[in-house]
Design an enzyme around this catalytic site. Structure first.
Site, short mmCIF file in Angstrom:
data_model
loop_
_atom_site.label_atom_id
_atom_site.label_comp_id
_atom_site.label_asym_id
_atom_site.label_seq_id
_atom_site.Cartn_x
_atom_site.Cartn_y
_atom_site.Cartn_z
N CYS D 115 -3.60 21.23 -5.80
CA CYS D 115 -5.04 21.19 -6.05
C CYS D 115 -5.21 21.17 -7.56
CB CYS D 115 -5.74 22.40 -5.43
SG CYS D 115 -7.48 22.53 -5.90
N CYS D 118 -8.68 23.27 -8.84
CA CYS D 118 -8.69 24.74 -8.81
C CYS D 118 -7.35 25.14 -8.20
CB CYS D 118 -9.91 25.32 -8.07
SG CYS D 118 -10.45 24.49 -6.57
N CYS D 120 -6.89 25.25 -4.30
CA CYS D 120 -7.15 25.30 -2.86
C CYS D 120 -5.83 25.39 -2.09
CB CYS D 120 -7.93 24.06 -2.44
SG CYS D 120 -9.57 23.98 -3.18
#
Lengths: 227, 216, 227, 216
Positions: D115, D118, D120
Site C-alpha cells: 500500500c 498508507c 492498508c
C-alpha cells in the site's frame, strides 16, 4: 532521482518563517558560528575532479529524514564528508575517529598558504564560473516554440523537477550550450543547448487561482520535445 | 579519484547518520579537523572567507546594482542585456553569478525567484541566503502558490499583475530589479541603495518605500 | 494532496528491514506495549461521523519530518488527537494538559461497558465493512479497455498516487461502485465505479529492468479516461 | 461535529508537534487518559482488543485459509471467486476484509502486495502488519523495483516469471495464495498451515518448504 529534494509543488511543508531577521542588517551573515565555518570550508577546500552536479547529487542522496530535519549547512557538511570519502581523501574510519590516520597528503604540494579577507574577495571574483561552451549542434528550438517536457526522470541526478514533467511550455530564451548535469554528475562533461521555458501555472496546477501566472525553468534540450 | 558511485554514497550517508555527532557544530568541527590534518585546508583561510562574506560580499552589493540601475539608464540597459558584464564593472562578478540574469518588475509584472531542487542563489551579489529561502516550505510553495507565498510575506498582488516565478534549475541565477519607489527623484545612489531590501531582490518584497515613510 | 505520504516510486528511502522478527511466531503481535494500546484504542473508540478517508487525510497532514521519523502507531495516535480535536471531542488545551476540562460527555449514554476478548473477536467480525453500493450509472469501461489516468491530483485527499498519473493501463476487473474517497474525506458520501487497472512497469518506469512485470491499482472512474 | 477542515488539522498537527510529549508511550498514554476521562472508551476493552489480536486474530488465520485452499479444490474456487464469503465460512471475515481478493501464485506468476499511500492490510486474517510493510523503504520500492525488493528478502525470481504488484489504493485487500510446497501430499491441513509464512501471504516469500527441509 525522484528524491526528497525535489520539493517543488509538494504539499504539507507548512508556513514560511517570514519573520526571520535579515542578518546582514545586523552586521552578520550567519545564524551560528558553525554555519560560517562550513561556508568557509566549502569556499576554500581543494576538491579536484568534483563537479557541482556530483556534489548536488550526493546531497540528494542524504536519507530523507536527515535531509528534511538537519539544518541546511549541516547537510553541506555531510555532503562534504560523503564526497571526500567517495573521492578517496577520507576513509570512513577517519571520519568516525575524527582524525587522519596517515601522513599521506593526497597533494604533492605543501598545505595551502593562509588567505586574507582581501584574498578571499578576489578569489570569489575568480569563482564566476561559466558552464557554457560553443558546440557544433545548432539549437533545435527557437523562441516561441511550443515544447513538452519529458514524462519521466531517471535514477540519477537530473534537473527536470517532477512538477514540470510532461508539461507543455514555450521557449522563452536560448542560453547557449551548457554543461549537461545528468552526465556531469557522473563525471562526464558534455554540453547541450539550455533554454528558458515558460509554463502557465494552469498547465502545472489546474486548481491554481491565477492560471495565467507564469513559471520559468531553465531546461536542457534533451528534457524537451517539440509539441 | 572521485568514483561518482551513487550507491556507495547512499551507504556512506547511512554510516555518517550513525557515526557523526548529532550536533551540527561538532560535525563541522570534525570536518575542519580532518581537512586541516590532511593539509587540504588552512583554517585562517576559512576565517578570511567568513569575513569576506560578512563584511564585503552581501546584499548591499545587490542593492548598489539596483540603485545604479535606477539612476543610470545606460547601466540598466547593459544590466538587463548582459548582467555578468554589467556587474563586473562594479567588481561584483563572482561566485554563482557567471550566468546572472536580471529580471525587472514593472507596474504589471512581479518576479519571484526560487530553487526548488536545491537552493541556488547569486552569492557574489546577495551573500548568504536567508534560511527561509533554503527551507522546504518556501521551495515547495513558491512555484505552486506564489500569491499565497507573497501574501505570507505581507505582499498583496492585485489580479491584474502577472506573477512570474523563476525556478533556478540550471546555472543561471536571477536578481529581481524592483521598481524605484515614488518620490525619490532627489535621492542619490547611496540613499537609494539603502531603500532596497534583500527580499525585494528575491521577489518576496515589492513596494519599496522612502526611509521617512512608515510602511503600512 | 501531493504530500509526503505518497511514496510509491520515490527514491532514497534505503534498505528494507528484512530481518525483522515475525512477532506472531513468538506469541506476540506488537513490538511495544504502547503500540498495542494504540491499536486497542483505535479498535474500540467511538468516533461518529469520522470517515476512514478523512482519518487518512488527517494522517497525511502530519508534518513531513514527523510523518517520516515517528513510529507508525505513534502517527496513528497523533491522527487520533487531530481528528478528536477537529470533531470537537477534545480541545487543544485538554490535549496539552493531558486531562479533560469538563464533565461534558459528548455522548448521552453512560460510558461503554467493558468488552472481553471474545466480545472483541466478535466485534472484529462485525467490522467487515463494505464500501460498495448499487448505483444507477452503468460503468463506462469494461474489461480490456485501454485507459489513461488523470494527469493531476488536487490539494485534498485522493487515492491516485503520483507515480501512476497520466499513465496508460488496461481495465483488469470491475469491482462495483465504491465510496469515492476524495469526497468521503470531506464528509460527502457518493459512489463511483471502481476498477482494478493493470499497468506494465515499463509504462510507469522506463528504466525498469523487467518492462513486462505488472502493477495493479484500484482506481475510481473519475480518475480515468478512455485512451 | 466533525468539521473536515484540513487547514485547521494541519495547524493542529503543528501544535501537537510542539506540545505532545516526544516519547511515543507517553503520547498514547495521554490519548487513552483523555478518552477514558471523556467516557469515550473503556480501558478494559483496550486490553480485550490487544488479546484478540495477539491470541486469536493473526496470520495463523491466513495460513489456515491457504492450507484449506490447497486441500479443498471447491473451497479454493470459492475463495478465488468471492473471498469474503469463503473466509466467512471459517469465521475469519472481519476488519478490512469485506472486499478481500485472493491472488494466486503459479509457476509463471508471482504476486506482491503493498500500500504505497498508507499501509492498508487485511487485518482480520493477517493481524498486525510487520513494521517493514509500513515503512517508506518497502512502500516506495515495491512498485518501482519489485524484483530488487524480493532479492532483498532472499527471493530470486527468474526472468520468465511475471511479477504482479498489487497497490492497495482502495478498500480492496489482497491475500497472496502461495504455491503448495512439493512433497506434501501426506500432510493434513494443520501441518500444511504451519508451513505458510506470513511473508508468503504478502508476497515477500515464495518457495515454502517442508519443516524437515533446510531452506537454502
Amino acid at each position: 532521482m525522484d528524491g526528497i529534494h525535489d520539493v517543488g509543488g509538494k504539499q504539507g511543508y507548512g508556513a514560511i518563517d517570514v519573520d526571520e531577521v535579515d542578518l546582514y542588517k545586523t552586521g552578520k551573515a550567519f545564524h551560528h558560528d558553525w554555519e560560517a565555518r562550513e561556508w568557509g570550508i566549502s569556499r576554500c577546500a581543494r576538491t579536484p575532479d568534483i563537479t557541482i552536479d556530483w556534489w548536488r547529487h550526493c546531497r540528494e542522496l542524504i536519507a530523507p529524514v536527515d535531509y528534511l530535519s538537519r539544518p541546511y549547512f549541516d547537510t553541506w557538511a555531510q555532503t562534504d564528508f560523503a564526497t571526500y570519502i567517495d573521492g578517496g581523501f577520507f576513509t570512513l574510519d577517519e571520519v568516525c575517529s575524527g582524525h587522519s590516520n596517515s601522513d599521506n597528503n593526497p597533494f604533492d604540494e605543501v598545505p595551502p598558504k593562509p588567505m586574507s579577507k582581501a584574498d578571499a574577495v578576489i578569489a570569489d571574483s575568480q569563482k564566476a564560473f561559466r558552464f557554457d561552451a560553443v558546440i557544433n549542434d545548432q539549437p533545435i528550438f527557437t523562441i516561441g516554440d511550443r515544447v513538452i517536457t519529458n514524462k519521466h526522470g531517471h535514477s540519477g541526478h537530473t534537473r527536470l523537477p517532477q512538477y514540470a514533467r510532461n508539461c507543455i511550455g514555450k521557449i522563452h530564451a536560448l542560453n547557449g550550450a551548457h554543461v549537461f548535469p545528468d552526465l556531469s554528475a557522473q563525471g562526464k562533461q558534455t554540453h547541450q543547448h539550455l533554454y528558458s521555458v515558460v509554463f502557465e501555472t494552469g498547465e502545472l496546477w489546474p486548481d491554481t487561482a491565477n492560471k495565467h501566472d507564469k513559471v520559468f525553468l531553465d531546461l536542457w534540450e534533451s528534457y524537451l520535445c517539440a509539441k | 579519484m572521485v568514483e561518482f558511485n551513487a550507491k556507495k554514497v547512499a551507504e556512506v550517508h547511512q554510516h555518517l547518520h550513525s557515526h557523526l555527532p548529532s550536533d551540527s557544530a561538532l560535525r563541522v568541527k570534525a570536518l575542519e579537523t580532518l581537512l586541516v590534518e590532511k593539509g587540504l585546508i588552512n583554517p585562517e583561510s576559512i576565517d578570511a572567507w567568513i569575513e569576506a562574506y560578512t563584511e564585503d560580499i552581501g546584499p548591499k552589493r545587490g542593492a548598489h546594482i539596483v540603485a545604479k540601475a535606477w539612476c543610470d539608464p545606460d547601466f540598466k540597459q547593459r544590466l538587463v542585456q548582459d548582467a555578468p558584464s554589467a556587474i563586473d564593472e562594479l567588481d561584483y562578478l563572482g561566485n554563482a553569478t557567471g550566468h546572472l540574469k536580471v529580471i525587472e518588475n514593472t507596474a504589471s509584472v512581479h518576479n519571484l525567484v526560487v530553487c526548488t531542487l536545491c537552493s541556488c542563489y547569486p552569492f557574489s551579489i546577495l551573500g548568504i541566503a536567508p534560511a527561509w529561502y533554503k527551507a522546504e516550505a518556501y521551495r515547495s510553495r513558491a512555484v505552486r502558490d506564489p500569491r499565497g507565498v507573497l501574501a505570507e510575506f505581507g505582499v498583496q498582488i492585485s489580479d491584474d499583475i502577472e506573477v512570474r516565478v523563476w525556478d533556478s534549475t540550471a546555472e543561471l541565477r536571477y536578481l529581481v530589479l524592483p521598481q524605484r519607489p515614488s518620490d525619490t527623484e532627489a535621492l542619490g545612489e547611496d540613499e537609494l541603495a539603502s531603500l532596497v531590501t534583500r527580499n525585494s531582490m528575491i521577489g518576496t518584497d515589492r513596494e519599496l518605500v522612502k526611509k521617512d515613510e512608515v510602511k503600512v
